[in-house]
Design a protein around this motif. Structure first.
Motif, PDB file in Angstrom:
ATOM      1  N   MET A   1       0.844  -1.175   0.000  1.00 39.29           N
ATOM      2  CA  MET A   1       0.000   0.000   0.000  1.00 39.29           C
ATOM      3  C   MET A   1       0.893   1.244   0.000  1.00 39.29           C
ATOM      4  O   MET A   1       1.864   1.314   0.761  1.00 39.29           O
ATOM      5  CB  MET A   1      -0.904  -0.009   1.230  1.00 39.29           C
ATOM      6  CG  MET A   1      -1.862   1.163   1.262  1.00 39.29           C
ATOM      7  SD  MET A   1      -3.147   0.975   2.503  1.00 39.29           S
ATOM      8  CE  MET A   1      -4.312   0.041   1.551  1.00 39.29           C
ATOM      9  N   ASN A   2       0.578   2.210  -0.845  1.00 39.11           N
ATOM     10  CA  ASN A   2       1.340   3.450  -0.937  1.00 39.11           C
ATOM     11  C   ASN A   2       0.744   4.510  -0.009  1.00 39.11           C
ATOM     12  O   ASN A   2      -0.357   4.998  -0.246  1.00 39.11           O
ATOM     13  CB  ASN A   2       1.361   3.980  -2.363  1.00 39.11           C
ATOM     14  CG  ASN A   2       2.179   3.119  -3.285  1.00 39.11           C
ATOM     15  OD1 ASN A   2       3.156   2.514  -2.867  1.00 39.11           O
ATOM     16  ND2 ASN A   2       1.796   3.058  -4.542  1.00 39.11           N
ATOM     17  N   VAL A   3       1.499   4.843   1.015  1.00 42.10           N
ATOM     18  CA  VAL A   3       1.068   5.855   1.984  1.00 42.10           C
ATOM     19  C   VAL A   3       1.954   7.082   1.798  1.00 42.10           C
ATOM     20  O   VAL A   3       3.141   7.053   2.099  1.00 42.10           O
ATOM     21  CB  VAL A   3       1.142   5.331   3.434  1.00 42.10           C
ATOM     22  CG1 VAL A   3       0.652   6.393   4.403  1.00 42.10           C
ATOM     23  CG2 VAL A   3       0.325   4.043   3.579  1.00 42.10           C
ATOM     24  N   LEU A   4       1.347   8.130   1.280  1.00 42.73           N
ATOM     25  CA  LEU A   4       2.049   9.366   0.949  1.00 42.73           C
ATOM     26  C   LEU A   4       1.838  10.406   2.041  1.00 42.73           C
ATOM     27  O   LEU A   4       0.710  10.673   2.445  1.00 42.73           O
ATOM     28  CB  LEU A   4       1.515   9.919  -0.378  1.00 42.73           C
ATOM     29  CG  LEU A   4       1.943  11.322  -0.779  1.00 42.73           C
ATOM     30  CD1 LEU A   4       3.443  11.382  -1.038  1.00 42.73           C
ATOM     31  CD2 LEU A   4       1.147  11.775  -2.002  1.00 42.73           C
ATOM     32  N   CYS A   5       2.930  10.995   2.494  1.00 44.77           N
ATOM     33  CA  CYS A   5       2.859  12.100   3.443  1.00 44.77           C
ATOM     34  C   CYS A   5       3.172  13.389   2.682  1.00 44.77           C
ATOM     35  O   CYS A   5       4.251  13.517   2.094  1.00 44.77           O
ATOM     36  CB  CYS A   5       3.862  11.908   4.574  1.00 44.77           C
ATOM     37  SG  CYS A   5       3.882  13.301   5.715  1.00 44.77           S
ATOM     38  N   VAL A   6       2.232  14.312   2.680  1.00 47.45           N
ATOM     39  CA  VAL A   6       2.415  15.606   2.031  1.00 47.45           C
ATOM     40  C   VAL A   6       2.519  16.672   3.113  1.00 47.45           C
ATOM     41  O   VAL A   6       1.656  16.769   3.988  1.00 47.45           O
ATOM     42  CB  VAL A   6       1.254  15.944   1.075  1.00 47.45           C
ATOM     43  CG1 VAL A   6       1.481  17.305   0.413  1.00 47.45           C
ATOM     44  CG2 VAL A   6       1.070  14.856   0.026  1.00 47.45           C
ATOM     45  N   ILE A   7       3.584  17.469   3.025  1.00 44.16           N
ATOM     46  CA  ILE A   7       3.783  18.597   3.930  1.00 44.16           C
ATOM     47  C   ILE A   7       3.652  19.867   3.091  1.00 44.16           C
ATOM     48  O   ILE A   7       4.598  20.257   2.407  1.00 44.16           O
ATOM     49  CB  ILE A   7       5.168  18.534   4.611  1.00 44.16           C
ATOM     50  CG1 ILE A   7       5.338  17.215   5.353  1.00 44.16           C
ATOM     51  CG2 ILE A   7       5.358  19.735   5.536  1.00 44.16           C
ATOM     52  CD1 ILE A   7       6.764  16.962   5.850  1.00 44.16           C
ATOM     53  N   PRO A   8       2.472  20.480   3.083  1.00 39.12           N
ATOM     54  CA  PRO A   8       2.308  21.722   2.327  1.00 39.12           C
ATOM     55  C   PRO A   8       2.951  22.877   3.107  1.00 39.12           C
ATOM     56  O   PRO A   8       2.741  23.013   4.309  1.00 39.12           O
ATOM     57  CB  PRO A   8       0.802  21.922   2.240  1.00 39.12           C
ATOM     58  CG  PRO A   8       0.175  20.683   2.783  1.00 39.12           C
ATOM     59  CD  PRO A   8       1.206  20.024   3.642  1.00 39.12           C
ATOM     60  N   ALA A   9       3.746  23.679   2.422  1.00 43.95           N
ATOM     61  CA  ALA A   9       4.423  24.795   3.082  1.00 43.95           C
ATOM     62  C   ALA A   9       4.555  25.940   2.078  1.00 43.95           C
ATOM     63  O   ALA A   9       5.494  25.968   1.293  1.00 43.95           O
ATOM     64  CB  ALA A   9       5.789  24.366   3.594  1.00 43.95           C
ATOM     65  N   LYS A  45       6.488   7.444   1.477  1.00 40.34           N
ATOM     66  CA  LYS A  45       6.952   8.549   0.650  1.00 40.34           C
ATOM     67  C   LYS A  45       6.574   9.850   1.350  1.00 40.34           C
ATOM     68  O   LYS A  45       5.462  10.002   1.829  1.00 40.34           O
ATOM     69  CB  LYS A  45       6.325   8.506  -0.746  1.00 40.34           C
ATOM     70  CG  LYS A  45       6.923   9.505  -1.713  1.00 40.34           C
ATOM     71  CD  LYS A  45       6.442   9.187  -3.108  1.00 40.34           C
ATOM     72  CE  LYS A  45       7.307   9.740  -4.191  1.00 40.34           C
ATOM     73  NZ  LYS A  45       8.691   9.320  -4.217  1.00 40.34           N
ATOM     74  N   ILE A  46       7.548  10.781   1.400  1.00 39.27           N
ATOM     75  CA  ILE A  46       7.338  12.087   2.024  1.00 39.27           C
ATOM     76  C   ILE A  46       7.703  13.148   1.007  1.00 39.27           C
ATOM     77  O   ILE A  46       8.770  13.075   0.389  1.00 39.27           O
ATOM     78  CB  ILE A  46       8.227  12.256   3.274  1.00 39.27           C
ATOM     79  CG1 ILE A  46       7.987  11.141   4.279  1.00 39.27           C
ATOM     80  CG2 ILE A  46       7.993  13.635   3.907  1.00 39.27           C
ATOM     81  CD1 ILE A  46       9.061  11.044   5.352  1.00 39.27           C
ATOM     82  N   VAL A  47       6.819  14.133   0.843  1.00 35.13           N
ATOM     83  CA  VAL A  47       7.104  15.250  -0.051  1.00 35.13           C
ATOM     84  C   VAL A  47       6.714  16.559   0.629  1.00 35.13           C
ATOM     85  O   VAL A  47       5.827  16.588   1.483  1.00 35.13           O
ATOM     86  CB  VAL A  47       6.363  15.141  -1.403  1.00 35.13           C
ATOM     87  CG1 VAL A  47       6.780  13.898  -2.163  1.00 35.13           C
ATOM     88  CG2 VAL A  47       4.860  15.191  -1.234  1.00 35.13           C
ATOM     89  N   VAL A  48       7.403  17.617   0.235  1.00 32.78           N
ATOM     90  CA  VAL A  48       7.015  18.970   0.631  1.00 32.78           C
ATOM     91  C   VAL A  48       6.468  19.640  -0.621  1.00 32.78           C
ATOM     92  O   VAL A  48       7.122  19.644  -1.671  1.00 32.78           O
ATOM     93  CB  VAL A  48       8.211  19.770   1.194  1.00 32.78           C
ATOM     94  CG1 VAL A  48       7.875  21.248   1.310  1.00 32.78           C
ATOM     95  CG2 VAL A  48       8.616  19.214   2.556  1.00 32.78           C
ATOM     96  N   ALA A  99      -0.989   7.013  -4.918  1.00 30.26           N
ATOM     97  CA  ALA A  99      -1.152   7.063  -3.458  1.00 30.26           C
ATOM     98  C   ALA A  99      -2.469   6.396  -3.066  1.00 30.26           C
ATOM     99  O   ALA A  99      -3.525   6.756  -3.576  1.00 30.26           O
ATOM    100  CB  ALA A  99      -1.129   8.501  -2.976  1.00 30.26           C
ATOM    101  N   ASP A 100      -2.382   5.437  -2.171  1.00 32.15           N
ATOM    102  CA  ASP A 100      -3.587   4.795  -1.637  1.00 32.15           C
ATOM    103  C   ASP A 100      -4.137   5.592  -0.456  1.00 32.15           C
ATOM    104  O   ASP A 100      -5.341   5.675  -0.251  1.00 32.15           O
ATOM    105  CB  ASP A 100      -3.271   3.365  -1.189  1.00 32.15           C
ATOM    106  CG  ASP A 100      -2.822   2.492  -2.345  1.00 32.15           C
ATOM    107  OD1 ASP A 100      -3.572   2.412  -3.343  1.00 32.15           O
ATOM    108  OD2 ASP A 100      -1.726   1.906  -2.259  1.00 32.15           O
TER     109      ASP A 100
END
Length: 112
Positions: A1-9, A45-48, A99-100
């Motif tokens: 399972m693809n768990v994506l963390c998005v940090i909007p800044a 996966k972590i992205v900003v 992303a799931d």
């Protein structure tokens, strides 16, 4: 399972200029959110997502992928859902990463 963390800044804070990268106990404020995401065993996966070059530079310093957010998704009135959706669609289109689950962590919240 693809768990994506998005940090909007976004860079256009009117209340406190450059708040996401201001020093807080010796580290840029966004560092604490990045650290919390990295310490999670649930995301892969972590992205900003940002419109700001200074924020992007700090994120890259911590070896976090940066997604350039379109200006229209980085205004005071733009719903955060637009930034999150943009990140999800960008990754699907450019990296074939579907992303799931999407986890949204706010950059300016150092305590979890």
């Amino acid at each position: 399972m693809n768990v994506l963390c998005v940090i909007p800044a976004r860079g256009g804070s009117k209340g406190l200029k450059n708040k996401n990268i201001l020093p807080f106990f010796g580290k840029p404020l966004i560092h604490y959110t990045i650290k919390a995401a990295e310490e999670s065993k649930l995301t892969n996966k972590i992205v900003v997502s940002t419109d700001d070059g200074k924020i992007a530079k700090v994120a890259r310093k911590y070896k976090i992928q940066v997604i350039k957010r379109p200006v229209e998704f980085a205004t005071d009135s733009a719903p955060i859902e637009l930034a999150l959706r943009h990140a999800v669609e960008y990754l699907k289109d450019t990296e074939d990463y579907p992303a799931d689950i999407v986890v949204w962590l706010q950059a300016n919240m150092p305590i979890r």
